[in-house]
Design a protein around this motif. Sequence first.
Motif, PDB file in Angstrom:
ATOM      1  N   LYS A 245     -23.074  -3.733 -90.929  1.00  0.00           N
ATOM      2  CA  LYS A 245     -23.396  -4.952 -91.674  1.00  0.00           C
ATOM      3  C   LYS A 245     -23.968  -4.554 -93.028  1.00  0.00           C
ATOM      4  O   LYS A 245     -24.872  -3.726 -93.106  1.00  0.00           O
ATOM      5  N   ILE A 246     -23.429  -5.129 -94.080  1.00  0.00           N
ATOM      6  CA  ILE A 246     -23.983  -4.892 -95.407  1.00  0.00           C
ATOM      7  C   ILE A 246     -25.144  -5.866 -95.567  1.00  0.00           C
ATOM      8  O   ILE A 246     -24.959  -7.077 -95.576  1.00  0.00           O
ATOM      9  N   VAL A 247     -26.356  -5.314 -95.641  1.00  0.00           N
ATOM     10  CA  VAL A 247     -27.582  -6.109 -95.687  1.00  0.00           C
ATOM     11  C   VAL A 247     -27.852  -6.606 -97.099  1.00  0.00           C
ATOM     12  O   VAL A 247     -28.244  -7.760 -97.300  1.00  0.00           O
ATOM     13  N   SER A 248     -27.665  -5.731 -98.067  1.00  0.00           N
ATOM     14  CA  SER A 248     -27.851  -6.138 -99.464  1.00  0.00           C
ATOM     15  C   SER A 248     -26.893  -5.363-100.349  1.00  0.00           C
ATOM     16  O   SER A 248     -26.507  -4.238-100.043  1.00  0.00           O
ATOM     17  N   ASP A 249     -26.515  -6.004-101.456  1.00  0.00           N
ATOM     18  CA  ASP A 249     -25.581  -5.404-102.395  1.00  0.00           C
ATOM     19  C   ASP A 249     -25.882  -6.031-103.754  1.00  0.00           C
ATOM     20  O   ASP A 249     -25.558  -7.192-103.985  1.00  0.00           O
ATOM     21  N   GLU A 250     -26.552  -5.247-104.617  1.00  0.00           N
ATOM     22  CA  GLU A 250     -26.916  -5.794-105.922  1.00  0.00           C
ATOM     23  C   GLU A 250     -26.745  -4.744-107.010  1.00  0.00           C
ATOM     24  O   GLU A 250     -26.779  -3.548-106.742  1.00  0.00           O
ATOM     25  N   VAL A 251     -26.549  -5.219-108.219  1.00  0.00           N
ATOM     26  CA  VAL A 251     -26.401  -4.337-109.372  1.00  0.00           C
ATOM     27  C   VAL A 251     -27.597  -4.545-110.284  1.00  0.00           C
ATOM     28  O   VAL A 251     -27.920  -5.674-110.661  1.00  0.00           O
ATOM     29  N   VAL A 252     -28.275  -3.441-110.633  1.00  0.00           N
ATOM     30  CA  VAL A 252     -29.413  -3.476-111.546  1.00  0.00           C
ATOM     31  C   VAL A 252     -29.193  -2.391-112.589  1.00  0.00           C
ATOM     32  O   VAL A 252     -29.039  -1.208-112.246  1.00  0.00           O
ATOM     33  N   ASP A 253     -29.158  -2.785-113.854  1.00  0.00           N
ATOM     34  CA  ASP A 253     -28.960  -1.845-114.963  1.00  0.00           C
ATOM     35  C   ASP A 253     -27.731  -0.957-114.763  1.00  0.00           C
ATOM     36  O   ASP A 253     -27.770   0.255-115.009  1.00  0.00           O
ATOM     37  N   GLY A 254     -26.639  -1.540-114.264  1.00  0.00           N
ATOM     38  CA  GLY A 254     -25.389  -0.808-114.105  1.00  0.00           C
ATOM     39  C   GLY A 254     -25.289   0.040-112.857  1.00  0.00           C
ATOM     40  O   GLY A 254     -24.288   0.707-112.637  1.00  0.00           O
ATOM     41  N   VAL A 255     -26.326   0.034-112.030  1.00  0.00           N
ATOM     42  CA  VAL A 255     -26.305   0.805-110.781  1.00  0.00           C
ATOM     43  C   VAL A 255     -26.180  -0.175-109.620  1.00  0.00           C
ATOM     44  O   VAL A 255     -26.932  -1.143-109.529  1.00  0.00           O
ATOM     45  N   ARG A 256     -25.219   0.092-108.747  1.00  0.00           N
ATOM     46  CA  ARG A 256     -25.027  -0.750-107.562  1.00  0.00           C
ATOM     47  C   ARG A 256     -25.834  -0.167-106.413  1.00  0.00           C
ATOM     48  O   ARG A 256     -25.659   1.001-106.048  1.00  0.00           O
ATOM     49  N   TYR A 257     -26.720  -0.990-105.871  1.00  0.00           N
ATOM     50  CA  TYR A 257     -27.568  -0.600-104.741  1.00  0.00           C
ATOM     51  C   TYR A 257     -27.076  -1.335-103.503  1.00  0.00           C
ATOM     52  O   TYR A 257     -27.066  -2.569-103.473  1.00  0.00           O
ATOM     53  N   VAL A 258     -26.676  -0.571-102.497  1.00  0.00           N
ATOM     54  CA  VAL A 258     -26.157  -1.155-101.262  1.00  0.00           C
ATOM     55  C   VAL A 258     -26.990  -0.638-100.099  1.00  0.00           C
ATOM     56  O   VAL A 258     -27.248   0.561 -99.991  1.00  0.00           O
ATOM     57  N   THR A 259     -27.404  -1.556 -99.239  1.00  0.00           N
ATOM     58  CA  THR A 259     -28.080  -1.194 -98.002  1.00  0.00           C
ATOM     59  C   THR A 259     -27.256  -1.766 -96.864  1.00  0.00           C
ATOM     60  O   THR A 259     -26.874  -2.941 -96.890  1.00  0.00           O
ATOM     61  N   ALA A 260     -26.944  -0.925 -95.867  1.00  0.00           N
ATOM     62  CA  ALA A 260     -26.132  -1.356 -94.736  1.00  0.00           C
ATOM     63  C   ALA A 260     -26.702  -0.805 -93.442  1.00  0.00           C
ATOM     64  O   ALA A 260     -27.349   0.248 -93.435  1.00  0.00           O
ATOM     65  N   THR A 261     -26.458  -1.542 -92.369  1.00  0.00           N
ATOM     66  CA  THR A 261     -26.787  -1.040 -91.039  1.00  0.00           C
ATOM     67  C   THR A 261     -25.475  -0.623 -90.391  1.00  0.00           C
ATOM     68  O   THR A 261     -24.550  -1.433 -90.294  1.00  0.00           O
TER      69      THR A 261
END
Length: 128
Positions: free
Chosen positions: A38-54
């Motif tokens: 499951k992809i818990v979060s997926d966000e882009v901040v200052d051109g970097v994509r941060y993804v957290t998944a279980t």
Amino acid sequence: MKKIIIAFFAALVAVAASAQEQQQVQNQVMEETVNDYKIVSDEVVDGVRYVTATPSAKVCSKQIDIEIKDGIIQKVVYTRGCEGNAKGIGALIKDMSVEEAIKRLDGITCGKRGTSCPDQLARILKAL
């Protein structure tokens, strides 16, 4: 006699088709179990994509954190699981393109689980 032989072969074909259908259903159930990440979060901040998944419950790790910039993996951190292997995966794919990481990690299994921590990472990357 000819009718008996034809009936026998028809029965064999029916059994084979039934076994093939059962195998297809079993493969689908296994695939769904393996893909229960499951992809818990997926966000882009200052051109970097941060993804957290279980990842799937079939693997030892409990969470995968991924940082991607311009299609290049900047960082991968596994929570729990085999610490040395998880750190090794992260170090080996740092600065690698997402496509290359998927190519190298996709399909790796751990025992009879049908997946692994690297495979789960590949599946998550494919889903992005």
